[in-house]
Design a protein around this motif. Structure first.
Motif, PDB file in Angstrom:
ATOM      1  N   ASP A 158      23.684  62.908  42.346  1.00  0.00           N
ATOM      2  CA  ASP A 158      23.891  64.303  41.332  1.00  0.00           C
ATOM      3  C   ASP A 158      22.563  65.127  40.586  1.00  0.00           C
ATOM      4  O   ASP A 158      22.083  63.807  40.024  1.00  0.00           O
ATOM      5  CB  ASP A 158      25.071  64.071  40.879  1.00  0.00           C
ATOM      6  N   GLN A 159      22.865  65.863  40.674  1.00  0.00           N
ATOM      7  CA  GLN A 159      22.032  66.811  39.107  1.00  0.00           C
ATOM      8  C   GLN A 159      22.273  66.131  37.499  1.00  0.00           C
ATOM      9  O   GLN A 159      21.366  65.849  36.955  1.00  0.00           O
ATOM     10  CB  GLN A 159      21.763  67.970  39.003  1.00  0.00           C
ATOM     11  N   ASP A 160      22.997  64.937  37.206  1.00  0.00           N
ATOM     12  CA  ASP A 160      23.899  64.611  36.630  1.00  0.00           C
ATOM     13  C   ASP A 160      23.955  63.427  36.985  1.00  0.00           C
ATOM     14  O   ASP A 160      25.030  62.653  37.865  1.00  0.00           O
ATOM     15  CB  ASP A 160      25.079  65.163  35.914  1.00  0.00           C
ATOM     16  N   ALA A 162      24.863  60.425  34.888  1.00  0.00           N
ATOM     17  CA  ALA A 162      26.144  60.002  34.338  1.00  0.00           C
ATOM     18  C   ALA A 162      26.948  60.395  35.507  1.00  0.00           C
ATOM     19  O   ALA A 162      28.012  59.626  36.111  1.00  0.00           O
ATOM     20  CB  ALA A 162      26.172  60.804  33.399  1.00  0.00           C
ATOM     21  N   ARG A 163      27.139  61.568  36.285  1.00  0.00           N
ATOM     22  CA  ARG A 163      27.985  62.213  36.914  1.00  0.00           C
ATOM     23  C   ARG A 163      28.272  61.007  38.617  1.00  0.00           C
ATOM     24  O   ARG A 163      29.170  60.601  38.400  1.00  0.00           O
ATOM     25  CB  ARG A 163      28.404  63.435  37.129  1.00  0.00           C
TER      26      ARG A 163
END
Length: 282
Positions: A158-160, A162-163
């Motif tokens: 994911d781009q994040d 942490a997500r």
């Protein structure tokens, strides 16, 4: 469940002008003698106050329910009265039913994707690692489906970061397979036999692919949650490489069939929702 001939439904999200949901739900209603009126509730950048007011309106105006899409599948949860067990586990909602003034969240993306995967990829999904691109609302639903399908390892990107890590930690308890976060698509693709795009990449007007075509190989299976266009850049590249492909149509039609039952208590005749989708999305 609908108790009269007229059924008021809607879709909350942005962008949604391309959505096939009105065509699918209204065709299904007509096929079983219901007058379904389906409205697009397109709002960009809705904050908590706006989301609350929209859901209060849905509750009060007489909606039988609404679908929820990007970017609000998780944002609506705090304003609902209840979640069904599947939606609670997934942590995302794509459908809200209204019963006696109470809003209940459901997730038919998960069951719709699972049905599509089993119908197109089948047992091959169990043959090796898969890459899941996108850990938002759609990605969470698809992770649930991949766990239920018996995929032995899912690498979440994911781009994040942490997500991705959060979803991987949660989803590892949903089945016998393991979920691991990965830093990038190229790294995750090493040795993978399947890939799923659960991000908006490739949805018109965007024409990008989340996976470089050079990373695709014959014998892989490739699925895309995006259905506008019907053949995304990712699926076109996969088809050219000889991969088995699952277009976004499978998930969209499957979730709509499950959703219609939840909204109305009725089952659409076989093929009706799929035909409405095909007529709308060309």
């Amino acid at each position: 469940m609908a108790t009269s001939n007229r059924v008021l439904l809607g879709l909350f999200g942005h962008p949604i002008s391309h959505s096939a949901a009105p065509a699918m739900m209204e065709a299904a209603g007509a096929a079983v003698g219901l007058d379904v009126r389906y409205h697009l509730i397109e709002v960009a950048g809705a904050d908590e106050g706006v989301i609350r007011r929209i859901l209060d309106g849905v509750r009060l105006i007489g909606f039988a329910g609404i679908n929820v899409t990007f970017p609000y599948k998780q944002a609506v949860i705090p304003f609902l009265d209840a979640l069904d067990p599947g939606a609670a586990q997934v942590g995302a909602v794509n459908l809200v039913t209204v019963r006696d003034g109470r809003l209940t969240g459901h997730n038919t993306d998960s069951t719709g994707f699972l049905a599509g995967l089993l119908g197109t990829v089948g047992e091959a999904a169990k043959s090796g690692p898969a890459v899941l691109i996108g850990a938002g609302g759609a990605g969470r639903a698809i992770a649930w489906a991949l766990a239920r399908a018996g995929v032995p390892e899912v690498r979440v990107v994911d781009q994040d970061p942490a997500r991705a890590a959060s979803l991987a930690a949660e989803a590892s308890g949903w089945g016998s397979g393991r979920f691991v976060p990965d830093d990038s698509v190229p790294a995750a693709m090493r040795g993978a036999l399947g890939v799923v795009n659960a991000s908006p990449a490739g949805m018109l007007p965007d024409t990008s692919s989340p996976v470089d075509a050079a990373l695709l190989e014959a014998g892989m299976w490739v699925a895309d949650a995006v259905y506008h266009p019907p053949v995304t850049p990712l699926l076109a590249a996969a088809g050219a490489k000889g991969c088995a492909v699952m277009p976004g149509r499978a998930m969209s039609v499957g979730q709509a069939e499950d959703g219609f039952r939840l909204f109305t208590g009725r089952t659409a005749p076989p093929g009706v929702i799929g035909a409405a989708f095909d007529a709308h999305v060309r």
